[in-house]
Design a protein around this motif. Structure first.
Motif, PDB file in Angstrom:
ATOM      1  N   HIS A 124     -80.630 -84.832  -4.899  1.00 33.20           N
ATOM      2  CA  HIS A 124     -79.659 -84.306  -5.857  1.00 33.20           C
ATOM      3  C   HIS A 124     -80.363 -83.201  -6.642  1.00 33.20           C
ATOM      4  CE1 HIS A 124     -76.923 -83.944  -9.250  1.00 33.20           C
ATOM      5  NE2 HIS A 124     -76.028 -84.621  -8.564  1.00 33.20           N
ATOM      6  N   CYS A 125     -79.631 -82.150  -6.983  1.00 29.72           N
ATOM      7  CA  CYS A 125     -80.273 -81.003  -7.645  1.00 29.72           C
ATOM      8  C   CYS A 125     -80.616 -81.271  -9.099  1.00 29.72           C
ATOM      9  CB  CYS A 125     -79.357 -79.784  -7.534  1.00 29.72           C
ATOM     10  SG  CYS A 125     -77.788 -79.996  -8.387  1.00 29.72           S
ATOM     11  N   LEU A 126     -80.014 -82.312  -9.713  1.00 27.09           N
ATOM     12  CA  LEU A 126     -80.141 -82.627 -11.128  1.00 27.09           C
ATOM     13  C   LEU A 126     -79.545 -81.489 -11.982  1.00 27.09           C
ATOM     14  CD1 LEU A 126     -83.745 -84.178 -11.343  1.00 27.09           C
ATOM     15  CD2 LEU A 126     -81.562 -85.342 -10.890  1.00 27.09           C
ATOM     16  N   PRO A 127     -79.006 -81.776 -13.154  1.00 28.80           N
ATOM     17  CA  PRO A 127     -78.947 -83.084 -13.787  1.00 28.80           C
ATOM     18  C   PRO A 127     -77.928 -83.990 -13.096  1.00 28.80           C
ATOM     19  CG  PRO A 127     -77.663 -81.521 -15.066  1.00 28.80           C
ATOM     20  CD  PRO A 127     -78.327 -80.732 -13.965  1.00 28.80           C
TER      21      PRO A 127
ATOM     22  N   PRO B  99     -76.318 -72.740 -20.210  1.00 29.40           N
ATOM     23  CA  PRO B  99     -77.581 -73.450 -20.413  1.00 29.40           C
ATOM     24  C   PRO B  99     -78.232 -73.909 -19.113  1.00 29.40           C
ATOM     25  CG  PRO B  99     -75.818 -74.413 -21.744  1.00 29.40           C
ATOM     26  CD  PRO B  99     -75.174 -73.472 -20.788  1.00 29.40           C
ATOM     27  N   SER B 100     -79.532 -74.181 -19.198  1.00 28.28           N
ATOM     28  CA  SER B 100     -80.292 -74.627 -18.034  1.00 28.28           C
ATOM     29  C   SER B 100     -81.579 -75.276 -18.508  1.00 28.28           C
ATOM     30  CB  SER B 100     -80.621 -73.425 -17.147  1.00 28.28           C
ATOM     31  OG  SER B 100     -81.707 -73.695 -16.304  1.00 28.28           O
ATOM     32  N   LEU B 101     -82.032 -76.268 -17.793  1.00 24.85           N
ATOM     33  CA  LEU B 101     -83.358 -76.846 -18.013  1.00 24.85           C
ATOM     34  C   LEU B 101     -84.280 -76.436 -16.863  1.00 24.85           C
ATOM     35  CD1 LEU B 101     -84.190 -80.417 -19.252  1.00 24.85           C
ATOM     36  CD2 LEU B 101     -85.396 -79.472 -17.313  1.00 24.85           C
ATOM     37  N   ARG B 102     -83.930 -76.859 -15.635  1.00 25.09           N
ATOM     38  CA  ARG B 102     -84.801 -76.620 -14.476  1.00 25.09           C
ATOM     39  C   ARG B 102     -84.934 -75.143 -14.127  1.00 25.09           C
ATOM     40  NH1 ARG B 102     -83.134 -81.548 -14.571  1.00 25.09           N
ATOM     41  NH2 ARG B 102     -81.309 -80.514 -15.407  1.00 25.09           N
ATOM     42  N   THR B 103     -83.806 -74.467 -14.000  1.00 26.34           N
ATOM     43  CA  THR B 103     -83.848 -73.082 -13.522  1.00 26.34           C
ATOM     44  C   THR B 103     -84.603 -72.209 -14.517  1.00 26.34           C
ATOM     45  OG1 THR B 103     -81.734 -73.468 -12.452  1.00 26.34           O
ATOM     46  CG2 THR B 103     -82.422 -71.176 -12.725  1.00 26.34           C
ATOM     47  N   ARG B 104     -84.327 -72.426 -15.783  1.00 23.55           N
ATOM     48  CA  ARG B 104     -84.973 -71.614 -16.806  1.00 23.55           C
ATOM     49  C   ARG B 104     -86.491 -71.822 -16.802  1.00 23.55           C
ATOM     50  NH1 ARG B 104     -83.144 -70.433 -22.918  1.00 23.55           N
ATOM     51  NH2 ARG B 104     -85.073 -69.529 -23.639  1.00 23.55           N
TER      52      ARG B 104
ATOM     53  N   ARG C 184     -72.790 -69.524  -5.868  1.00 24.32           N
ATOM     54  CA  ARG C 184     -74.009 -69.841  -5.102  1.00 24.32           C
ATOM     55  C   ARG C 184     -75.158 -70.194  -6.035  1.00 24.32           C
ATOM     56  NH1 ARG C 184     -72.100 -65.266  -2.064  1.00 24.32           N
ATOM     57  NH2 ARG C 184     -71.869 -65.778   0.152  1.00 24.32           N
ATOM     58  N   HIS C 185     -76.115 -70.976  -5.491  1.00 28.13           N
ATOM     59  CA  HIS C 185     -77.344 -71.300  -6.243  1.00 28.13           C
ATOM     60  C   HIS C 185     -78.517 -71.214  -5.257  1.00 28.13           C
ATOM     61  CE1 HIS C 185     -79.941 -72.679  -9.264  1.00 28.13           C
ATOM     62  NE2 HIS C 185     -79.354 -73.797  -9.652  1.00 28.13           N
ATOM     63  N   PRO C 186     -78.888 -70.003  -4.864  1.00 26.96           N
ATOM     64  CA  PRO C 186     -79.832 -69.857  -3.751  1.00 26.96           C
ATOM     65  C   PRO C 186     -81.250 -70.340  -4.045  1.00 26.96           C
ATOM     66  CG  PRO C 186     -79.291 -67.714  -4.699  1.00 26.96           C
ATOM     67  CD  PRO C 186     -78.358 -68.694  -5.310  1.00 26.96           C
ATOM     68  N   LEU C 187     -81.719 -70.233  -5.282  1.00 30.72           N
ATOM     69  CA  LEU C 187     -83.071 -70.734  -5.567  1.00 30.72           C
ATOM     70  C   LEU C 187     -83.117 -72.257  -5.433  1.00 30.72           C
ATOM     71  CD1 LEU C 187     -84.415 -68.636  -8.572  1.00 30.72           C
ATOM     72  CD2 LEU C 187     -85.420 -68.830  -6.305  1.00 30.72           C
ATOM     73  N   GLN C 188     -82.027 -72.924  -5.843  1.00 28.05           N
ATOM     74  CA  GLN C 188     -81.958 -74.373  -5.645  1.00 28.05           C
ATOM     75  C   GLN C 188     -81.989 -74.687  -4.155  1.00 28.05           C
ATOM     76  OE1 GLN C 188     -81.635 -77.068  -8.057  1.00 28.05           O
ATOM     77  NE2 GLN C 188     -82.213 -78.121  -6.178  1.00 28.05           N
ATOM     78  N   SER C 189     -81.232 -73.938  -3.380  1.00 26.66           N
ATOM     79  CA  SER C 189     -81.145 -74.216  -1.943  1.00 26.66           C
ATOM     80  C   SER C 189     -82.473 -73.980  -1.242  1.00 26.66           C
ATOM     81  CB  SER C 189     -80.070 -73.341  -1.301  1.00 26.66           C
ATOM     82  OG  SER C 189     -78.846 -73.518  -1.947  1.00 26.66           O
TER      83      SER C 189
ATOM     84  N   VAL D 119     -80.530 -63.431 -13.300  1.00 31.90           N
ATOM     85  CA  VAL D 119     -79.270 -63.683 -14.024  1.00 31.90           C
ATOM     86  C   VAL D 119     -78.695 -65.029 -13.621  1.00 31.90           C
ATOM     87  CG1 VAL D 119     -76.911 -62.847 -14.428  1.00 31.90           C
ATOM     88  CG2 VAL D 119     -78.766 -61.202 -14.055  1.00 31.90           C
ATOM     89  N   ARG D 120     -78.270 -65.795 -14.634  1.00 27.96           N
ATOM     90  CA  ARG D 120     -77.605 -67.079 -14.399  1.00 27.96           C
ATOM     91  C   ARG D 120     -76.201 -67.024 -14.991  1.00 27.96           C
ATOM     92  NH1 ARG D 120     -79.154 -72.762 -13.553  1.00 27.96           N
ATOM     93  NH2 ARG D 120     -77.736 -74.025 -14.767  1.00 27.96           N
ATOM     94  N   ALA D 121     -75.206 -67.331 -14.174  1.00 32.93           N
ATOM     95  CA  ALA D 121     -73.818 -67.304 -14.648  1.00 32.93           C
ATOM     96  C   ALA D 121     -73.058 -68.483 -14.054  1.00 32.93           C
ATOM     97  CB  ALA D 121     -73.156 -66.008 -14.244  1.00 32.93           C
TER      98      ALA D 121
HETATM   99  N1   CP Z   1     -80.484 -77.741 -10.778  1.00 32.89           N
HETATM  100  C1   CP Z   1     -80.340 -76.857 -11.789  1.00 32.89           C
HETATM  101  O1   CP Z   1     -80.003 -75.685 -11.584  1.00 32.89           O
HETATM  102  O2   CP Z   1     -80.624 -77.367 -13.007  1.00 32.89           O
HETATM  103  P1   CP Z   1     -80.411 -76.617 -14.398  1.00 32.89           P
HETATM  104  O3   CP Z   1     -78.926 -76.545 -14.624  1.00 32.89           O
HETATM  105  O4   CP Z   1     -81.128 -77.460 -15.413  1.00 32.89           O
HETATM  106  O5   CP Z   1     -81.002 -75.236 -14.286  1.00 32.89           O
END
Ligand code: CP
Length: 315
Positions: free
Chosen positions: A271-274, A45-50, A144-149, A107-109
């Motif tokens: 902080h990247c949240l949540p 699941p995801s809120l921000r990335t999605r 890794r989470h490059p879009l966040q970075s 892709v998110r994993a």
């Molecule tokens: N920061 C981040 O990736 O949030 P989500 O898990 O809501 O996508």
């Protein structure tokens, strides 16, 4: 960029930051996604990335299709597997099929947090990269989470302009009730070091050092208060242990609160949240005037636009 799964795919970070900043001012300036399709696959699941990636895709003119894989379509990633159990399809076919339905595959994993070797092989994102015939964008992988970075770089760049010296950025571990991946911390360190515009200190308890490949070049401290002295930015995140893979620790005294922030150079809090209030960070810091967390989340849109443009136009 042919694909975007780590900082190594970004040949020119300042140019990418410039494009993200451009999109923040002019969201609809170009439509490289016109008559093209972006597919987002989410294995967790995801809120921000999605939502930020969907919004970015729409603003670039893409048709956007998002599919939840969790609890639904099960893919096999092992080569040579005898597929007589629950996996409906091998990633080789799935990636080949999806490549005919889209122009960019995102892709998110998440990692298992039980098998370090498998997680650090980053099997899911790398399989899609190997078998897809369209650019692949990571929406967070096992490590890794490059879009966040990229969004975090953008946020720091915007708030560094008034500083007279190179910013001191402290990435500090903080408590959390659940076992979490190392992906955000790994990626943040990797991007800060590759960007080269800040001095990076990583503060974490003994036993929670990041993998050598991600922390090499950063100063690592196990005394959080010492690390925080004179910091300009405090990036807070929990991660589970790399050495005792997936283990966590009940260290509530690593919370980031007003007393700790008072040690800094009036630092911004990130902080990247949540985020878990009053576990990871106190209400006072999170709601205070130096908190950048909402701006970071907002910058996810512009970072995603810059990356989607980069892969579709091979910039
Ligand atoms: N920061 C981040 O990736 O949030 P989500 O898990 O809501 O996508």
């Amino acid at each position: 960029m042919k694909s975007f799964v780590s900082v190594h795919d970004a040949p020119d970070i300042p140019a990418l930051l410039h494009r993200a900043q451009h999109y923040k001012q002019h969201p609809f300036t170009t439509q490289p996604g016109h008559q093209k399709t972006l597919i987002n696959l989410f294995f967790n699941p995801s809120l921000r990335t999605r939502l930020s990636t969907e919004k970015a895709g729409h603003q670039l003119g893409f048709q956007v299709i998002t599919m939840d894989m969790a609890g639904g379509w099960q893919l096999e990633f092992e080569d040579g597997a005898v597929m007589n159990l629950d996996k409906a399809e091998h990633v080789r076919e799935a990636a080949g099929v999806l490549s005919q339905y889209c122009d960019v595959l995102a892709v998110r994993a998440f990692p298992s947090l039980t098998d370090r070797e498998a997680d650090y092989a980053d099997r899911i994102i790398n399989a899609f990269r190997e078998y897809a015939t369209v650019p692949v964008v990571s929406l967070e992988s096992a490590i890794r989470h490059p879009l966040q970075s990229l969004a975090d770089c953008m946020t720091i760049a915007q708030h560094s302009q008034h500083l007279r010296t190179r910013p001191k950025v402290v990435l500090t571990w903080a408590p959390h009730p659940r076992r979490l991946p190392q992906a955000v911390a790994n990626s943040f360190a990797e991007w800060m070091l590759a960007w080269g515009e800040v001095d990076l200190v990583i503060a974490n308890p003994e036993g929670f050092d990041l993998a050598e490949e991600f922390r090499a070049g950063a100063q690592v401290q196990h005394n959080q208060r010492e690390a925080l002295r004179d910091a300009d930015f405090v990036y807070t995140k929990n991660w589970s242990s790399y050495d005792d893979y997936g283990a966590t620790a009940d260290l509530s005294d690593w919370i980031v609160d007003e007393e700790k922030m008072a040690l800094t150079n009036n630092a911004y809090f990130m902080h990247c949240l949540p985020v878990r209030r009053n576990v990871v960070v106190s209400d006072g810091v999170l709601d205070g005037g130096r908190s950048l967390v909402l701006e970071q989340a907002g910058n996810r849109v512009w970072a995603a636009q810059a990356v989607l443009e980069g892969v579709i136009c091979d910039m």
